[in-house]
Design a protein around this motif. Structure first.
Motif, mmCIF file in Angstrom:
data_model
loop_
_atom_site.group_PDB
_atom_site.id
_atom_site.type_symbol
_atom_site.label_atom_id
_atom_site.label_comp_id
_atom_site.label_asym_id
_atom_site.label_seq_id
_atom_site.Cartn_x
_atom_site.Cartn_y
_atom_site.Cartn_z
ATOM 1 N N TYR A 1 0.814 -1.219 0.000
ATOM 2 C CA TYR A 1 0.000 0.000 0.000
ATOM 3 C C TYR A 1 0.849 1.272 0.000
ATOM 4 O O TYR A 1 0.324 2.369 0.194
ATOM 5 N N SER A 2 2.153 1.124 -0.210
ATOM 6 C CA SER A 2 3.062 2.256 -0.027
ATOM 7 C C SER A 2 3.298 3.080 -1.282
ATOM 8 O O SER A 2 4.101 4.016 -1.257
ATOM 9 N N ASN A 3 2.623 2.755 -2.370
ATOM 10 C CA ASN A 3 2.855 3.510 -3.605
ATOM 11 C C ASN A 3 1.547 3.954 -4.236
ATOM 12 O O ASN A 3 1.430 4.066 -5.453
ATOM 13 N N GLU A 4 0.533 4.213 -3.389
ATOM 14 C CA GLU A 4 -0.756 4.707 -3.855
ATOM 15 C C GLU A 4 -0.683 6.216 -4.079
ATOM 16 O O GLU A 4 0.130 6.910 -3.480
ATOM 17 N N ARG A 5 -1.567 6.718 -4.945
ATOM 18 C CA ARG A 5 -1.823 8.163 -4.973
ATOM 19 C C ARG A 5 -2.871 8.403 -3.896
ATOM 20 O O ARG A 5 -4.029 8.037 -4.039
ATOM 21 N N ALA A 6 -2.439 8.968 -2.775
ATOM 22 C CA ALA A 6 -3.295 8.979 -1.594
ATOM 23 C C ALA A 6 -2.881 10.106 -0.653
ATOM 24 O O ALA A 6 -1.897 10.811 -0.879
ATOM 25 N N ILE A 7 -3.657 10.244 0.408
ATOM 26 C CA ILE A 7 -3.280 11.085 1.536
ATOM 27 C C ILE A 7 -2.709 10.151 2.595
ATOM 28 O O ILE A 7 -3.440 9.347 3.193
ATOM 29 N N GLY B 1 6.436 11.924 -5.771
ATOM 30 C CA GLY B 1 5.211 12.615 -6.140
ATOM 31 C C GLY B 1 4.354 12.943 -4.939
ATOM 32 O O GLY B 1 3.134 13.086 -5.057
ATOM 33 N N THR B 2 4.987 13.080 -3.760
ATOM 34 C CA THR B 2 4.274 13.382 -2.515
ATOM 35 C C THR B 2 4.726 14.735 -1.978
ATOM 36 O O THR B 2 5.921 15.030 -1.953
ATOM 37 N N VAL B 3 3.772 15.540 -1.550
ATOM 38 C CA VAL B 3 4.097 16.815 -0.914
ATOM 39 C C VAL B 3 3.648 16.775 0.539
ATOM 40 O O VAL B 3 2.675 16.105 0.886
ATOM 41 N N LEU C 1 -0.243 13.340 -0.661
ATOM 42 C CA LEU C 1 0.018 14.214 0.480
ATOM 43 C C LEU C 1 0.493 13.375 1.661
ATOM 44 O O LEU C 1 0.112 12.212 1.805
ATOM 45 N N ILE C 2 1.322 13.976 2.513
ATOM 46 C CA ILE C 2 1.678 13.348 3.780
ATOM 47 C C ILE C 2 1.422 14.360 4.886
ATOM 48 O O ILE C 2 1.799 15.526 4.768
ATOM 49 N N ILE C 3 0.744 13.912 5.942
ATOM 50 C CA ILE C 3 0.385 14.835 7.016
ATOM 51 C C ILE C 3 0.336 14.074 8.335
ATOM 52 O O ILE C 3 -0.001 12.887 8.382
#
Length: 316
Positions: free
Chosen positions: A124-130, A151-153, A204-206
């Motif tokens: 699950y570590s390469n999804e386009r996700a939050i 591709g993560t901000v 995104l990473i939060i």
């Protein structure tokens, strides 16, 4: 500048032989028992305790590791800072380079610190996700830098720009900042972040707690990640970090060799979420964390609901 080859190499190599990558469902060690004054796992295998790492020599080694981490990080930050300046006309390439910087630097820092790491749910570590993560130690930053996909901000407080070198690189990498002292400005920043994520097909990473836990126990979640999910319709991938609060405690300069676990949970779908249930979604995701963390990191009983909640996931 073409970076896909290097980025792919780093992504494929990140679960190297030094780290124990696993997809097992359990992040909590087996029950422990006292045997001859030592805590051991069921079956007789030794389990790490703070008593295993006392005395002046482990502290000295820890300080050396921290100094080496700091010097190494400053070196890679300077190198990628030069790269970012060259790439000023290309914002998306700066995001990619910022992620590659994180993969290189984060993995290097974890190697220097030497903590054994188990990674679970890597599929699950390469999804386009939050991506969201609990936060209880500086080590969390290193792990997130290393393990979030290209591709993560990130979203951080606006004051990060004042951190020497790292803060300036964060801004050059086109990551996002919010003014937490101004709710209206913070909301506008969240909207801009959501627009940028959708427009550029980013993740995104939060840290939903909004701050670092002092004792490792899960804190209440802020609502920002839910608003971002409502605006982007990205699934939410929880990252469960365990053991980092024991490895490097807040306010301490002693990094202990405690074992760490990084566990990705299946993505939580948000495509059918509605704005009138924000509080419910915050509670739902918080309960997912509370149920998957070891007892020592779960929130105190008043914050932990008894009935929990279920969530519909992308993975069946």
């Amino acid at each position: 500048m073409e970076t896909s080859g290097l980025g792919g190499f780093l992504r494929n190599r990140r679960f190297g032989s030094y780290f124990d990558a696993s997809t097992g469902p359990n992040t909590e060690p087996p029950p422990r028992a006292m045997v001859d004054g030592q805590q051991k796992r069921a079956g007789g295998h030794e389990y790490y305790t703070d008593d295993d790492d006392t005395g002046w020599f482990p502290v000295l080694i820890s300080w050396v590791r921290i100094v080496v981490c700091f010097v190494s990080m400053m070196l890679t930050t300077f190198i990628w800072g030069v790269i970012m300046v060259v790439l000023l006309p290309w914002p998306y390439q700066r995001i990619r380079q910022g992620n590659i910087y994180g993969h290189v630097t984060g993995k290097m820092l974890m190697w220097i610190l030497g903590n054994p790491i188990t990674i679970q749910g890597a599929e699950y570590s390469n999804e386009r996700a939050i991506y969201i993560s609990n936060h209880a130690s500086p080590i969390d930053i290193f792990l997130i830098m290393w393990l979030t996909p290209t591709g993560t901000v990130g979203i951080a407080k606006k004051e990060i720009i004042f951190y020497p070198l790292f803060g300036q690189l964060y801004v050059l990498a086109n990551h996002l900042r919010i003014d937490r002292s101004n709710p209206k400005a913070a909301i506008e920043s969240m909207k801009e972040a959501a627009d940028a994520v959708v427009r550029n097909n980013l993740s995104l990473i939060i840290f939903p707690e909004g701050t670092r836990s002092k004792n490792g126990r899960l804190l209440p979640f802020k609502k920002g990640f839910v608003h971002l999910a409502l605006q982007t319709r990205r699934p939410i991938v929880p990252i469960i970090l365990t053991g980092t609060h024991r490895a490097w405690r807040k306010g301490s300069l002693h990094v202990r060799p405690a074992p760490l676990t990084v566990r990705y949970l299946p993505p939580i779908r948000t495509d059918d979420w509605t704005p009138d249930k924000v509080e419910d979604y915050v509670k739902l995701v918080h309960d997912v964390y509370a149920k998957n963390l070891p007892h020592s990191q779960r929130p105190t009983p008043p914050a932990l609901s008894e009935n929990g909640g279920s969530c519909r996931t992308v993975a069946s």
